[in-house]
Write a protein that holds these residues in place. Structure first.
Motif, PDB file in Angstrom:
ATOM      1  N   UNK A  19     -31.449 -39.483 -29.050  1.00 47.59           N
ATOM      2  CA  UNK A  19     -30.537 -38.577 -28.347  1.00 47.59           C
ATOM      3  C   UNK A  19     -29.074 -38.847 -28.722  1.00 47.59           C
ATOM      4  N   UNK A  20     -28.742 -40.087 -28.971  1.00 46.59           N
ATOM      5  CA  UNK A  20     -27.359 -40.470 -29.275  1.00 46.59           C
ATOM      6  C   UNK A  20     -27.222 -40.818 -30.764  1.00 46.59           C
ATOM      7  N   UNK A  21     -26.039 -40.553 -31.296  1.00 45.20           N
ATOM      8  CA  UNK A  21     -25.749 -40.908 -32.691  1.00 45.20           C
ATOM      9  C   UNK A  21     -24.393 -41.591 -32.750  1.00 45.20           C
ATOM     10  N   UNK A  22     -24.369 -42.795 -33.304  1.00 47.09           N
ATOM     11  CA  UNK A  22     -23.107 -43.502 -33.503  1.00 47.09           C
ATOM     12  C   UNK A  22     -22.658 -43.293 -34.941  1.00 47.09           C
ATOM     13  N   UNK A  72     -19.429 -41.626 -30.595  1.00 47.81           N
ATOM     14  CA  UNK A  72     -20.768 -41.626 -30.013  1.00 47.81           C
ATOM     15  C   UNK A  72     -21.090 -40.186 -29.632  1.00 47.81           C
ATOM     16  N   UNK A  73     -21.954 -39.577 -30.422  1.00 45.29           N
ATOM     17  CA  UNK A  73     -22.429 -38.231 -30.122  1.00 45.29           C
ATOM     18  C   UNK A  73     -23.620 -38.361 -29.169  1.00 45.29           C
ATOM     19  N   UNK A  74     -23.518 -37.746 -28.012  1.00 48.16           N
ATOM     20  CA  UNK A  74     -24.556 -37.857 -26.988  1.00 48.16           C
ATOM     21  C   UNK A  74     -25.153 -36.482 -26.746  1.00 48.16           C
ATOM     22  N   UNK A  75     -26.434 -36.350 -26.954  1.00 48.36           N
ATOM     23  CA  UNK A  75     -27.144 -35.082 -26.791  1.00 48.36           C
ATOM     24  C   UNK A  75     -28.197 -35.194 -25.696  1.00 48.36           C
ATOM     25  N   UNK A  76     -28.582 -34.043 -25.175  1.00 48.78           N
ATOM     26  CA  UNK A  76     -29.614 -33.994 -24.130  1.00 48.78           C
ATOM     27  C   UNK A  76     -29.325 -35.028 -23.039  1.00 48.78           C
ATOM     28  N   UNK A  77     -28.134 -34.963 -22.513  1.00 44.34           N
ATOM     29  CA  UNK A  77     -27.711 -35.952 -21.533  1.00 44.34           C
ATOM     30  C   UNK A  77     -28.513 -35.847 -20.247  1.00 44.34           C
ATOM     31  N   UNK A  78     -28.728 -37.007 -19.630  1.00 42.63           N
ATOM     32  CA  UNK A  78     -29.503 -37.100 -18.399  1.00 42.63           C
ATOM     33  C   UNK A  78     -28.648 -37.739 -17.307  1.00 42.63           C
ATOM     34  N   UNK A  83     -26.679 -31.307 -21.511  1.00 37.47           N
ATOM     35  CA  UNK A  83     -25.481 -31.044 -22.282  1.00 37.47           C
ATOM     36  C   UNK A  83     -25.222 -32.101 -23.338  1.00 37.47           C
ATOM     37  N   UNK A  84     -24.183 -31.847 -24.138  1.00 35.47           N
ATOM     38  CA  UNK A  84     -23.799 -32.761 -25.215  1.00 35.47           C
ATOM     39  C   UNK A  84     -22.332 -33.121 -25.082  1.00 35.47           C
ATOM     40  N   UNK A  85     -21.993 -34.279 -25.628  1.00 33.67           N
ATOM     41  CA  UNK A  85     -20.633 -34.786 -25.515  1.00 33.67           C
ATOM     42  C   UNK A  85     -20.397 -35.750 -26.659  1.00 33.67           C
ATOM     43  N   UNK A  86     -19.172 -35.773 -27.175  1.00 41.28           N
ATOM     44  CA  UNK A  86     -18.829 -36.770 -28.188  1.00 41.28           C
ATOM     45  C   UNK A  86     -17.691 -37.645 -27.676  1.00 41.28           C
ATOM     46  N   UNK A  95     -27.884 -49.415 -34.759  1.00 43.36           N
ATOM     47  CA  UNK A  95     -28.896 -49.830 -33.791  1.00 43.36           C
ATOM     48  C   UNK A  95     -28.657 -49.082 -32.496  1.00 43.36           C
ATOM     49  N   UNK A  96     -29.758 -48.813 -31.762  1.00 42.85           N
ATOM     50  CA  UNK A  96     -29.669 -48.074 -30.517  1.00 42.85           C
ATOM     51  C   UNK A  96     -30.521 -48.733 -29.450  1.00 42.85           C
ATOM     52  N   UNK A  97     -30.073 -48.601 -28.211  1.00 42.62           N
ATOM     53  CA  UNK A  97     -30.937 -48.966 -27.090  1.00 42.62           C
ATOM     54  C   UNK A  97     -32.095 -47.977 -27.030  1.00 42.62           C
ATOM     55  N   UNK A  98     -33.245 -48.442 -26.597  1.00 38.65           N
ATOM     56  CA  UNK A  98     -34.416 -47.559 -26.518  1.00 38.65           C
ATOM     57  C   UNK A  98     -34.147 -46.341 -25.642  1.00 38.65           C
ATOM     58  N   UNK A  99     -33.319 -46.517 -24.631  1.00 37.04           N
ATOM     59  CA  UNK A  99     -33.077 -45.438 -23.671  1.00 37.04           C
ATOM     60  C   UNK A  99     -32.291 -44.272 -24.270  1.00 37.04           C
TER      61      UNK A  99
END
Length: 116
Positions: A67-70, A81-87, A16-19, A59-63
């Motif tokens: 998948x994420x966009x600030x 913080x747009x978070x996609x393909x959440x795990x 799922x995705x979340x902002x 800048x983003x953490x490798x993890x």
């Protein structure tokens, strides 16, 4: 005084995705680097993403890379913080942070839970 208020955390399924949003006040928003961190109980806070003035440097953490966009809105004084393909490993409390006059300020955090 500096205030940061996060919102948007939810319980959702993998994929799922979340902002998330962080509304800021009490400092000159447009002139400061802003960051998102996350923390799992018992662990240290982990830097997730950061964004510079004007949004030109991120800048983003490798993890979370790819998948994420600030992003930031300097009119609304809000960082996202747009978070996609959440795990499931993304489950944590998410915090935004700003350093003003060499002091770090944190919001209260928002819980994101990813589980099937």
């Amino acid at each position: 005084q500096v205030q940061l208020v996060e919102s948007g955390g939810e319980y959702l399924q993998p994929g799922g995705s979340l902002r998330l949003s962080c509304a800021a006040s009490g400092f000159l928003f447009s002139s400061h680097w802003l960051s998102w961190y996350r923390q799992i109980p018992g662990n240290e806070r982990e830097l997730v993403a950061g964004i510079g003035r004007g949004g030109g440097l991120v800048k983003y953490a490798d993890s979370v890379k790819d998948r994420f966009i600030i992003s930031r809105d300097d009119v609304k004084n809000t960082v996202y913080l747009q978070m996609n393909n959440l795990k499931p490993d993304d489950t944590a409390v998410y915090y935004c942070k700003v350093r003003v006059d060499r002091i770090d300020y944190w919001g209260q955090g928002t819980q994101v839970t990813v589980s099937s």
